[in-house]
Design a protein around this motif. Structure first.
Motif, mmCIF file in Angstrom:
data_model
loop_
_atom_site.group_PDB
_atom_site.id
_atom_site.type_symbol
_atom_site.label_atom_id
_atom_site.label_comp_id
_atom_site.label_asym_id
_atom_site.label_seq_id
_atom_site.Cartn_x
_atom_site.Cartn_y
_atom_site.Cartn_z
ATOM 1 N N GLU A 6 0.852 -1.177 0.000
ATOM 2 C CA GLU A 6 0.000 0.000 0.000
ATOM 3 C C GLU A 6 0.890 1.229 0.000
ATOM 4 N N SER A 446 -1.100 -7.374 3.855
ATOM 5 C CA SER A 446 -1.824 -6.948 2.660
ATOM 6 C C SER A 446 -2.785 -5.836 3.050
ATOM 7 N N SER A 447 -3.264 -5.093 2.042
ATOM 8 C CA SER A 447 -4.201 -4.027 2.417
ATOM 9 C C SER A 447 -5.523 -4.584 2.930
ATOM 10 N N GLU A 448 -5.856 -5.839 2.564
ATOM 11 C CA GLU A 448 -7.087 -6.440 3.124
ATOM 12 C C GLU A 448 -6.933 -6.586 4.640
ATOM 13 N N VAL A 449 -5.744 -7.063 5.028
ATOM 14 C CA VAL A 449 -5.489 -7.234 6.468
ATOM 15 C C VAL A 449 -5.608 -5.879 7.167
ATOM 16 N N ASP A 451 -7.235 -3.191 6.148
ATOM 17 C CA ASP A 451 -8.629 -2.717 6.124
ATOM 18 C C ASP A 451 -9.412 -3.346 7.267
ATOM 19 N N ALA A 452 -9.279 -4.659 7.407
ATOM 20 C CA ALA A 452 -10.040 -5.374 8.427
ATOM 21 C C ALA A 452 -9.642 -4.868 9.808
#
Ligand SMILES: Nc1nc2c(ncn2[C@@H]2O[C@H](COP(=O)(O)OP(=O)(O)OP(=O)(O)O)[C@@H](O)[C@H]2O)c(=O)[nH]1
Ligand SMILES: [Mg+2]
Length: 461
Positions: A6, A446-449, A451-452
């Motif tokens: 990111e 990761s950006s998913e991690v 974000d969550a």
């Protein structure tokens, strides 16, 4: 170097960082490139603000674009990289009027700030290398801590206790991996058997498992537990409840069936946040309202982590009590023999029940035995959980899951090693463990991690 997927955002953002309720002071927080100059466009002493060195405070008025005054404030200036986010930042301390704070906030939005996302300040701090993920989570845990002990444990994590342990584990795994890689890179060289000792991998694995065990402990202090007072009518549940919460909260009377709706209070038992419930006395009742109260109370009792079953010692344990206790046997309730002041030979009541962790003799009226009841509850809640102050505590499901993933991968690696598998098979499991540990601190994220994780933060954090 961390492998962030990111880019670091540095556009100016703003958020109200304190609750919107009347208070002496409220803080509006801003961060990002140009944030100091942008606040200056709405500040009576623009020049002073623009020239202010980092970590200084400037007094003045927040004004509208037309120069109309909005509030008298103190503005704290932080200059990159010496700030929470690592970016130029500003904290505006306003008077804590919700309406006034909203006006100042709206004015800053109109000056070109974007509204911050939940957790965006901390996310920027992470991406800027100011914190790792365990520390970022600790920030949230500190804010949410309900007791002094929970707060102290979270503060420890902010200090990097978990990070350091993860770094050491990861370093050891990488050292093992390096030896496997030599084998992979130079297969033609006769390096013989892989120079790997399963006991060495097992040692790291045990350390990971020990860290995971710290989760139980962390959970207990952070999330807390629920405890229900249950028992027949008139046993003195409400009297005990009042005694424990030190407040005449529940109605007490000699009439049977006094408590209908269950009551709840939050208390701190040796640092464990406890939700204590007083429930309706259990009996067969034909009165519709009471029966409904008992039904609801039963639900509460069933959902609580611990039950304190109150017996009227003056009456002794009745068949009815035995039947209820049988029903609840699986939950292993603590039995509190109450009204011990009414029993001439106090030692006789419940004397066959020697186990101090399961029985307590108390009097809600005189306060006698309350310390023992307290100890019995705390001992039970701590249970097998290692209460040593050494060792790390963990409060994040995320971290817990990753620790388990790493431990499982290492179990696989040990099994493969014993089975004489080739180096590349073992390398896969080792790499998985290294990645899992790296994800805990955010070295691999990761950006998913992100974000969550940051999505669960409050705005302004
Ligand atoms: N002597 C003595 N009386 C007690 C004690 N604890 C409670 N009582 C009395 O017992 C009666 C019932 O007490 P409560 O606390 O209302 O009992 P409860 O279990 O909440 O009863 P329900 O709400 O009807 O289920 C009251 O008259 C209390 O004053 C105690 O330790 N000693
Ligand atoms: Mg009651």
């Amino acid at each position: 170097m961390p492998r962030y997927y990111e880019r670091v955002y540095d556009h100016p953002i703003v958020a109200i960082a304190t609750p919107l309720s009347p208070s002496a002071i409220s803080v509006i927080r801003a961060s990002g490139s140009g944030s100091i100059a942008r606040v200056a466009t709405r500040f009576s002493r623009a020049r002073a603000l623009i020239d202010a060195p980092g970590h200084t405070v400037v007094h003045g008025m927040v004004v509208t674009a037309d120069g109309a005054p909005l509030d008298e404030v103190l503005v704290t200036v932080f200059r990159a990289p010496r700030s929470y986010t690592g970016q130029d930042s500003v904290e505006v301390s306003c008077h804590g009027s919700p309406a006034g704070v909203r006006r100042v906030y709206a004015e800053l939005l109109s000056a070109g700030f974007a509204a911050a996302e939940p957790g965006e300040f901390t996310r920027r701090a992470f991406l800027g290398g100011k914190l790792d993920l365990t520390q970022a989570e600790a920030v949230n845990e500190i804010v949410r801590a309900q007791t002094a002990r929970a707060h102290a444990l979270a503060l420890d994590r902010l200090d990097g206790g978990v990070s350091r342990e993860m770094q050491e584990i990861r370093t050891r795994l990488i050292a093992v991996m390096a030896r496997v890689s030599i084998q992979l890179d130079y297969p033609e060289e006769d390096t013989g058997e892989i120079v790997l000792d399963p006991a060495e991998i097992k040692g790291v694995r045990d350390r990971i498992v020990a860290a995971a065990a710290g989760f139980e402990r962390g959970r207990l202090y952070q999330e807390g537990v629920s405890v229900a007072l249950a028992g027949r009518t008139n046993a003195g549940k409400s009297s005990l409840f009042n005694r424990i919460v030190r407040h005449e909260r529940a109605i007490v009377s000699a009439e049977h069936g006094t408590t209908r709706d269950y009551l709840e209070a939050r208390i701190d038992l040796d640092g464990i946040p406890v939700r204590l419930f007083d429930t309706a006395g259990l009996r067969d009742s034909s009165a519709a309202i009471e029966a409904e109260g008992i039904r609801r109370s039963r639900q509460i009792i069933a959902s609580c982590d611990l039950i304190v079953y109150v017996v009227d010692a003056a009456q002794g344990m009745s068949d009815d009590d035995r039947a209820r206790l049988d029903e609840l046997a699986e939950a292993r309730p603590i039995v509190a023999w109450n009204k011990i002041d009414l029993v001439p030979d106090a030692a006789a009541a419940g004397s066959s029940e020697a186990d101090a962790s399961r029985y307590a003799r108390v009097s809600a009226t005189t306060g006698q035995g309350m310390a023992e009841l307290h100890d019995a509850i705390v001992t039970r809640l701590l249970g097998d959980r290692d209460t040593e102050t050494t060792g790390i505590t963990i409060d994040s499901e995320r971290q817990y899951a990753l620790l388990n993933r790493a431990a499982d991968a290492l179990d696989e690696a040990v099994a493969s090693l014993h089975a004489g598998m080739p180096a590349d098979v073992i390398a896969v499991d080792l790499q998985d463990a290294i990645d899992a540990i790296g994800e805990i601190t955010g070295e691999v994220a990761s950006s998913e991690v992100l974000d969550a994780m940051f999505g669960s933060f409050c705005v302004g954090k």
